[in-house]
Motif scaffolding. Sequence first.
Motif, PDB file in Angstrom:
ATOM      1  N   GLY A   1     -13.100 -13.700  24.115  1.00  0.00           N
ATOM      2  CA  GLY A   1     -12.349 -13.621  22.874  1.00  0.00           C
ATOM      3  C   GLY A   1     -11.768 -12.242  22.626  1.00  0.00           C
ATOM      4  N   LEU A   2     -12.564 -11.194  22.863  1.00  0.00           N
ATOM      5  CA  LEU A   2     -12.070  -9.832  22.684  1.00  0.00           C
ATOM      6  C   LEU A   2     -10.909  -9.546  23.631  1.00  0.00           C
ATOM      7  CD1 LEU A   2     -15.438  -7.838  22.380  1.00  0.00           C
ATOM      8  CD2 LEU A   2     -13.792  -8.294  20.556  1.00  0.00           C
ATOM      9  N   ALA A   3     -11.070  -9.931  24.894  1.00  0.00           N
ATOM     10  CA  ALA A   3     -10.025  -9.674  25.885  1.00  0.00           C
ATOM     11  C   ALA A   3      -8.743 -10.418  25.539  1.00  0.00           C
ATOM     12  CB  ALA A   3     -10.512 -10.063  27.273  1.00  0.00           C
ATOM     13  N   LEU A   4      -8.882 -11.680  25.156  1.00  0.00           N
ATOM     14  CA  LEU A   4      -7.704 -12.464  24.818  1.00  0.00           C
ATOM     15  C   LEU A   4      -7.013 -11.907  23.575  1.00  0.00           C
ATOM     16  CD1 LEU A   4      -6.029 -14.904  25.629  1.00  0.00           C
ATOM     17  CD2 LEU A   4      -7.464 -16.316  24.155  1.00  0.00           C
ATOM     18  N   GLY A   5      -7.788 -11.493  22.563  1.00  0.00           N
ATOM     19  CA  GLY A   5      -7.203 -10.920  21.356  1.00  0.00           C
ATOM     20  C   GLY A   5      -6.424  -9.646  21.647  1.00  0.00           C
ATOM     21  N   LEU A   6      -7.002  -8.761  22.458  1.00  0.00           N
ATOM     22  CA  LEU A   6      -6.318  -7.518  22.804  1.00  0.00           C
ATOM     23  C   LEU A   6      -5.063  -7.797  23.618  1.00  0.00           C
ATOM     24  CD1 LEU A   6      -9.408  -5.303  23.745  1.00  0.00           C
ATOM     25  CD2 LEU A   6      -8.014  -5.145  21.682  1.00  0.00           C
ATOM     26  N   ALA A   7      -5.137  -8.754  24.538  1.00  0.00           N
ATOM     27  CA  ALA A   7      -3.988  -9.069  25.380  1.00  0.00           C
ATOM     28  C   ALA A   7      -2.856  -9.707  24.580  1.00  0.00           C
ATOM     29  CB  ALA A   7      -4.417  -9.982  26.519  1.00  0.00           C
ATOM     30  N   VAL A   8      -3.199 -10.663  23.723  1.00  0.00           N
ATOM     31  CA  VAL A   8      -2.166 -11.314  22.907  1.00  0.00           C
ATOM     32  C   VAL A   8      -1.525 -10.310  21.955  1.00  0.00           C
ATOM     33  CG1 VAL A   8      -1.770 -13.042  21.113  1.00  0.00           C
ATOM     34  CG2 VAL A   8      -3.172 -13.608  23.098  1.00  0.00           C
ATOM     35  N   ASN A   9      -2.332  -9.426  21.376  1.00  0.00           N
ATOM     36  CA  ASN A   9      -1.781  -8.405  20.487  1.00  0.00           C
ATOM     37  C   ASN A   9      -0.755  -7.540  21.217  1.00  0.00           C
ATOM     38  OD1 ASN A   9      -1.852  -6.332  18.176  1.00  0.00           O
ATOM     39  ND2 ASN A   9      -2.496  -5.146  19.941  1.00  0.00           N
ATOM     40  N   ALA A  10      -1.109  -7.080  22.426  1.00  0.00           N
ATOM     41  CA  ALA A  10      -0.176  -6.256  23.192  1.00  0.00           C
ATOM     42  C   ALA A  10       1.083  -7.041  23.548  1.00  0.00           C
ATOM     43  CB  ALA A  10      -0.856  -5.728  24.451  1.00  0.00           C
ATOM     44  N   SER A  11       0.921  -8.316  23.901  1.00  0.00           N
ATOM     45  CA  SER A  11       2.075  -9.135  24.272  1.00  0.00           C
ATOM     46  C   SER A  11       3.023  -9.327  23.089  1.00  0.00           C
ATOM     47  CB  SER A  11       1.603 -10.492  24.796  1.00  0.00           C
ATOM     48  OG  SER A  11       0.761 -10.336  25.913  1.00  0.00           O
ATOM     49  N   VAL A  12       2.459  -9.667  21.942  1.00  0.00           N
ATOM     50  CA  VAL A  12       3.286  -9.873  20.744  1.00  0.00           C
ATOM     51  C   VAL A  12       3.973  -8.576  20.343  1.00  0.00           C
ATOM     52  CG1 VAL A  12       3.210 -10.434  18.284  1.00  0.00           C
ATOM     53  CG2 VAL A  12       1.918 -11.820  19.925  1.00  0.00           C
ATOM     54  N   HIS A  13       3.240  -7.472  20.407  1.00  0.00           N
ATOM     55  CA  HIS A  13       3.818  -6.186  20.037  1.00  0.00           C
ATOM     56  C   HIS A  13       4.984  -5.823  20.953  1.00  0.00           C
ATOM     57  CE1 HIS A  13       2.936  -1.918  18.402  1.00  0.00           C
ATOM     58  NE2 HIS A  13       3.367  -2.686  17.430  1.00  0.00           N
ATOM     59  N   ALA A  14       4.861  -6.158  22.240  1.00  0.00           N
ATOM     60  CA  ALA A  14       5.944  -5.881  23.172  1.00  0.00           C
ATOM     61  C   ALA A  14       7.143  -6.789  22.920  1.00  0.00           C
ATOM     62  CB  ALA A  14       5.449  -6.048  24.606  1.00  0.00           C
ATOM     63  N   VAL A  15       6.895  -8.076  22.690  1.00  0.00           N
ATOM     64  CA  VAL A  15       7.984  -9.008  22.415  1.00  0.00           C
ATOM     65  C   VAL A  15       8.749  -8.596  21.157  1.00  0.00           C
ATOM     66  CG1 VAL A  15       8.492 -11.377  21.719  1.00  0.00           C
ATOM     67  CG2 VAL A  15       6.945 -10.951  23.626  1.00  0.00           C
ATOM     68  N   LEU A  16       8.031  -8.053  20.175  1.00  0.00           N
ATOM     69  CA  LEU A  16       8.659  -7.589  18.935  1.00  0.00           C
ATOM     70  C   LEU A  16       9.212  -6.176  19.062  1.00  0.00           C
ATOM     71  CD1 LEU A  16       6.039  -8.928  16.346  1.00  0.00           C
ATOM     72  CD2 LEU A  16       8.266  -9.912  16.909  1.00  0.00           C
ATOM     73  N   ASP A  17       9.211  -5.630  20.272  1.00  0.00           N
ATOM     74  CA  ASP A  17       9.728  -4.285  20.530  1.00  0.00           C
ATOM     75  C   ASP A  17       8.969  -3.234  19.712  1.00  0.00           C
ATOM     76  OD1 ASP A  17      11.317  -2.544  21.921  1.00  0.00           O
ATOM     77  OD2 ASP A  17      13.005  -2.665  20.535  1.00  0.00           O
TER      78      ASP A  17
END
Length: 631
Positions: free
Chosen positions: A122-138
């Motif tokens: 859960g921690l790994a997935l949360g950190l990864a999704v956060n980074a992905s969303v932040h990148a997609v949103l520039d």
Amino acid sequence: MRYRQLATASLALGVLLLIDVLRVWLPGIITIFGQAASTPAELMGAFALGWFVLALAAPAVVRRLGARPVTAAAAVVLAGARLALTAAPGGRPQLWLATAGLLAGLVWLVGVAAGTDRPVPGLALGLAVNASVHAVLDTYDLVWRGDWLAWLLSAVAVTLFLLGATRPAPPAGPTGARAWLLAGPALLLAGMVALAPALAQTGMSYLAGGDGVARSPLFGMAPVPVAVAVFLLAALAVPPARWARVLGPVALLAGAVLFALDRGDLLLAAVGLAAVGLGACLALTDDAGHDTTGAGTVDDTRSAARRGYAAAAGMLVFALGAVGYYSAYDIGYPNGAVPVVVAGLVAVVAFAAHRSTPRVAGPFPVLRTTASVAAVALLAPLLADELPVSSNRDGPPQRLTVVAYNIRMGFGLDGRFDLAGLGRAIERQRPDVVLLSEVDRAWLLNGGHDTLDLLSDRLGMPYVFGPAADPVWGDAVLSRWPVTDPRTLPLPAVGAPTGAQALAVTLDLGDGVRTAVVSTHLQPPPGQGPVVQARAVANFAIRYAAGRPLVVAGDLNTEPGDEAFGQFTAAGLVDALTSARPLATSPADDPRQQIDHVFVSPGLTASAPVAPRGTASDHLPVAVTLTLPPR
């Protein structure tokens, strides 16, 4: 198995919401609670640490009232605060909403820890999704956008989180304390280095530049899907045995050391090593030796309390690391050891993890494909077109409009990340060249945005960036005309805690006409004027211009008549704002100080100097139109 996957998803969503709250709360410490360089850093640090120390009482509350009701109540408060922050209220209400969300998030994390022995997926997935969303949103968060899409996506995330948070958790075993202890340090290292899209993009911009400067990159976010993929693969895979277990800790330490060296050309290597190392260290603490379905395991009160205290202590490490690292820019001490020490803590805890029984090969196989999914999802923002520059085929222009603006890392007087306000303040002047001070490109303390890239996209003007305090904080020049020969000069600190520099570029206006532009932000020593730095900038600018028309501008922290101001006039430069004096620029809501300036060489004729009012920063911008000398 279904309960396990639901718990993993709920934890990942909660981590996502908690990071969103932190991206509002952390900047609020210096933009709402205090003012950087004026409010004592010790006071701001005490405010920040106090809430994490208070959270150490949460395990006792969980033990007395039970994990499920405490976790559910805290989840509701966290979700409510996160939604309320999407409205971007600004000011004290924003700070206290974010504080309530932070404290609720810490209590929620402790409650989840009490009943969860396998947090790593859960921690790994949360950190990864956060980074992905932040990148997609520039790197421009949903929290600050406030449009219908931001509300929709925020509401969906909050709803799914609450649905998962109110479901019963699967039975837990007696393990998991080590993994929960690393939750806070992992959050810090991911936000600072390993999974920081703004840092990766800044690293790419140094590859596009040269001689210590950074330029607009064409594929700025390209390293992010790679970092997300290797992090997830390392975190969710079965860790190696025997001596090979040291590879992850060593990679994490190496990434932290490269980051601490404060060199722009090493940022990408730091991101990659830290990403794979952090994931591997989390995997080493993933206690999966017991029955992974939870059947036949009964968690005792002592194990639950141990995990709760581990989670609270880990988040305290997060706070200590963040405060310790960033307060150096106000107090003035070497801070490079902070990420290395935190990485060392993670490495020691991970390498020392011991399993009495062989680890089962991953009860969440579906998550192992998330790395490739994340890589595909991030392809769209990577293919951005290069920003255009004005054509000089029709010959050089007769006039240039120059804007100089201290943007305070993108935060307005109300403590909101006000990209739109900054863009409007600059666009209204129809500038040809923009000189920016206090440009933040990846500081976790300020939300991890690449403010320069966001403004560059909004204005349609490529940038050149000169590092000052470190590779991601400094000054920039944006130009509609082609830019050549960038150079940067580190300025003597003379006792000031934050570094300073002068960035020089040449504007190619066509037909052999070139104009030199120097952007700088002087940092005066305590109780003195920036005389030494002003002299250094003036001499550097004159030498660089070599007889060409010259513009020197920025937040100079000196007023007309001061000794530092006189260093520029003594060098033969002219105050381009003189016809509008007094022209106060700070503070923005009640300007009294004339500290933002534009100096030009005598051949340039200045007209229409203004300092338009606004509160998108704590300074007002200054703008002036310059007529080029006849050829």
